[in-house]
Design an enzyme around this catalytic site. Structure first.
Site, PDB file in Angstrom:
ATOM      1  N   SER A 140       8.434  13.312  54.161  1.00  0.00           N
ATOM      2  CA  SER A 140       9.284  12.109  54.164  1.00  0.00           C
ATOM      3  C   SER A 140       8.537  11.038  54.937  1.00  0.00           C
ATOM      4  O   SER A 140       7.609  11.350  55.695  1.00  0.00           O
ATOM      5  CB  SER A 140      10.602  12.434  54.888  1.00  0.00           C
ATOM      6  N   TYR A 197      15.953  16.254  61.565  1.00  0.00           N
ATOM      7  CA  TYR A 197      15.235  15.918  60.323  1.00  0.00           C
ATOM      8  C   TYR A 197      13.841  15.382  60.644  1.00  0.00           C
ATOM      9  O   TYR A 197      12.844  15.807  60.056  1.00  0.00           O
ATOM     10  CB  TYR A 197      16.057  14.885  59.536  1.00  0.00           C
TER      11      TYR A 197
HETATM   12  P1  NAD Z   1      18.679  16.970  46.665  1.00  0.00           P
HETATM   13  O1  NAD Z   1      19.879  17.226  47.507  1.00  0.00           O
HETATM   14  O2  NAD Z   1      18.847  16.456  45.279  1.00  0.00           O
HETATM   15  O3  NAD Z   1      17.774  18.274  46.567  1.00  0.00           O
HETATM   16  C1  NAD Z   1      17.709  19.245  47.565  1.00  0.00           C
HETATM   17  C2  NAD Z   1      17.541  20.589  46.904  1.00  0.00           C
HETATM   18  O4  NAD Z   1      17.409  21.587  47.926  1.00  0.00           O
HETATM   19  C3  NAD Z   1      18.745  20.992  46.057  1.00  0.00           C
HETATM   20  O5  NAD Z   1      18.307  21.657  44.880  1.00  0.00           O
HETATM   21  C4  NAD Z   1      19.475  21.975  46.962  1.00  0.00           C
HETATM   22  O6  NAD Z   1      20.254  22.909  46.270  1.00  0.00           O
HETATM   23  C5  NAD Z   1      18.294  22.655  47.649  1.00  0.00           C
HETATM   24  N1  NAD Z   1      18.697  23.333  48.879  1.00  0.00           N
HETATM   25  C6  NAD Z   1      19.342  22.783  49.936  1.00  0.00           C
HETATM   26  N2  NAD Z   1      19.572  23.739  50.856  1.00  0.00           N
HETATM   27  C7  NAD Z   1      19.065  24.897  50.373  1.00  0.00           C
HETATM   28  C8  NAD Z   1      19.000  26.221  50.867  1.00  0.00           C
HETATM   29  N3  NAD Z   1      19.509  26.567  52.042  1.00  0.00           N
HETATM   30  N4  NAD Z   1      18.406  27.158  50.101  1.00  0.00           N
HETATM   31  C9  NAD Z   1      17.895  26.818  48.892  1.00  0.00           C
HETATM   32  N5  NAD Z   1      17.923  25.588  48.375  1.00  0.00           N
HETATM   33  C10 NAD Z   1      18.503  24.628  49.113  1.00  0.00           C
HETATM   34  O7  NAD Z   1      17.802  15.971  47.537  1.00  0.00           O
HETATM   35  P2  NAD Z   1      16.355  15.304  47.344  1.00  0.00           P
HETATM   36  O8  NAD Z   1      16.462  13.960  47.896  1.00  0.00           O
HETATM   37  O9  NAD Z   1      15.834  15.520  45.976  1.00  0.00           O
HETATM   38  O10 NAD Z   1      15.513  16.145  48.411  1.00  0.00           O
HETATM   39  C11 NAD Z   1      14.320  16.819  48.099  1.00  0.00           C
HETATM   40  C12 NAD Z   1      13.351  16.694  49.260  1.00  0.00           C
HETATM   41  O11 NAD Z   1      12.939  15.326  49.397  1.00  0.00           O
HETATM   42  C13 NAD Z   1      13.928  17.105  50.622  1.00  0.00           C
HETATM   43  O12 NAD Z   1      12.968  17.871  51.323  1.00  0.00           O
HETATM   44  C14 NAD Z   1      14.137  15.769  51.315  1.00  0.00           C
HETATM   45  O13 NAD Z   1      14.072  15.885  52.722  1.00  0.00           O
HETATM   46  C15 NAD Z   1      12.992  14.959  50.754  1.00  0.00           C
HETATM   47  N6  NAD Z   1      13.166  13.505  50.879  1.00  0.00           N
HETATM   48  C16 NAD Z   1      14.182  12.853  50.213  1.00  0.00           C
HETATM   49  C17 NAD Z   1      14.313  11.474  50.354  1.00  0.00           C
HETATM   50  C18 NAD Z   1      15.388  10.684  49.646  1.00  0.00           C
HETATM   51  O14 NAD Z   1      15.530   9.481  49.934  1.00  0.00           O
HETATM   52  N7  NAD Z   1      16.144  11.289  48.740  1.00  0.00           N
HETATM   53  C19 NAD Z   1      13.417  10.766  51.170  1.00  0.00           C
HETATM   54  C20 NAD Z   1      12.425  11.473  51.831  1.00  0.00           C
HETATM   55  C21 NAD Z   1      12.303  12.832  51.664  1.00  0.00           C
END
Ligand code: NAD
Length: 267
Positions: A143, A156
């Site tokens: 991130s 986080y």
């Molecule tokens: P999202 O909520 O769509 O995806 C998260 C995924 O992780 C989902 O499939 C969820 O089921 C899975 N998950 C959560 N807890 C779990 C567990 N205990 N066991 C197994 N699976 C689990 O969110 P996203 O935004 O696509 O996030 C994906 C990655 O991107 C994350 O690591 C997040 O920190 C990172 N990220 C997101 C953003 C943003 O703005 N969306 C920004 C920076 C980084």
């Protein structure tokens, strides 16, 4: 165009958001895809169908709670039986925001377990096989919060900074391993800025509430605070970058974190 024919990719947390988009790009490039999320995820069948439609020669869903080390070990054994993991994308992640004194201990443990420790366990499981086969790509979805901080995100930010540091160590340990002719082994992070997925829904809602319930104004407020481009990162942008990092042209990119953040970390 990256050609991943014959390769198997495990993308954690890939039934929605960034993980699903990364899996789709790797599928388009011809990789077999191990999709993953929590057991019983209601989006699993739809995600498998979407990934097959994107061009994967094979796709299967694996359910495992990655906050549980035993469940990760079972997951990795099951995925290895589907196909030796050539590409590992550690993407599963969670968020909870509060100031440090209001942050519940169990939220700290939960975020560190999923966003940081799980990535240690999955990398440890796949790297020996990658070394034997001569090719490996590890992409950790960190991130902007792996590079800079924001208030009310202590677990986080700690987890994502930890993930960036851990990825550098592993990149160094594997920098001259693998087989150069086969593409060698690289370990990198992608650092998204604001990307519209279920993960940031609570933060969008809170910003929208402050803007009189207008969702678009809420998104605009989040962007104007941090992301100079004032545009959201698209999940497909991150998928395309992940596919590039898997390509032969990226064979000598290792140990880096590439922000996709509209200038957030340039400030
Ligand atoms: P999202 O909520 O769509 O995806 C998260 C995924 O992780 C989902 O499939 C969820 O089921 C899975 N998950 C959560 N807890 C779990 C567990 N205990 N066991 C197994 N699976 C689990 O969110 P996203 O935004 O696509 O996030 C994906 C990655 O991107 C994350 O690591 C997040 O920190 C990172 N990220 C997101 C953003 C943003 O703005 N969306 C920004 C920076 C980084």
């Amino acid at each position: 165009m990256t050609n991943l024919t014959g390769k198997t990719a495990l993308v954690t947390g890939s039934t929605s958001g960034i993980g699903l988009a990364v899996a789709a790009e790797l599928a388009k490039a011809g990789a077999r895809i191990a999709l993953h999320s929590l057991p019983g995820d209601e989006n699993a069948d739809r995600a498998v169908a979407e990934i097959m439609a994107a061009g994967a020669p094979d796709a299967q869903f694996f359910g495992a709670d990655v906050s549980d080390v035993g469940a990760i070990q079972t997951l990795m054994t099951q995925v290895e039986a589907f196909g030796p993991v050539d590409i590992l994308v550690n993407n599963a992640g969670v968020q909870f925001t509060a100031g440090i004194t209001d942050m519940p201990e169990e939220r700290w443990d939960w975020i560190i377990a999923i966003n940081l420790s799980a990535c240690f366990h999955t990398m440890k499981a796949v790297l020996p096989g990658m070394e034997k086969r001569g090719f490996g790509r590890v992409i950790n979805i960190a991130s902007v919060h792996g590079l800079v901080a924001s208030k009310e995100k202590v677990p986080y930010v700690a987890a994502k900074h930890g993930l960036v540091g851990m990825s550098k160590v592993v990149a160094l340990e594997y920098a001259n391993k693998g087989d150069a002719a086969k593409g060698a082994i690289t370990v990198n992070c992608i650092g998204p800025g604001w990307t519209e997925t279920p993960l940031i829904e609570d933060q969008i809602r809170a910003a929208a509430d402050k803007a009189g319930g207008d969702r678009e104004k809420g998104v605009a407020a989040l962007l104007s605070e941090k992301q100079p481009s004032e545009r959201l990162t698209r999940t497909a942008d991150l998928g395309a970058l992940a596919a590039f990092l898997c390509s032969d042209a990226a064979q000598n990119i290792t140990g880096v974190t590439i922000p996709v953040d509209g200038g957030w970390t340039a400030q």
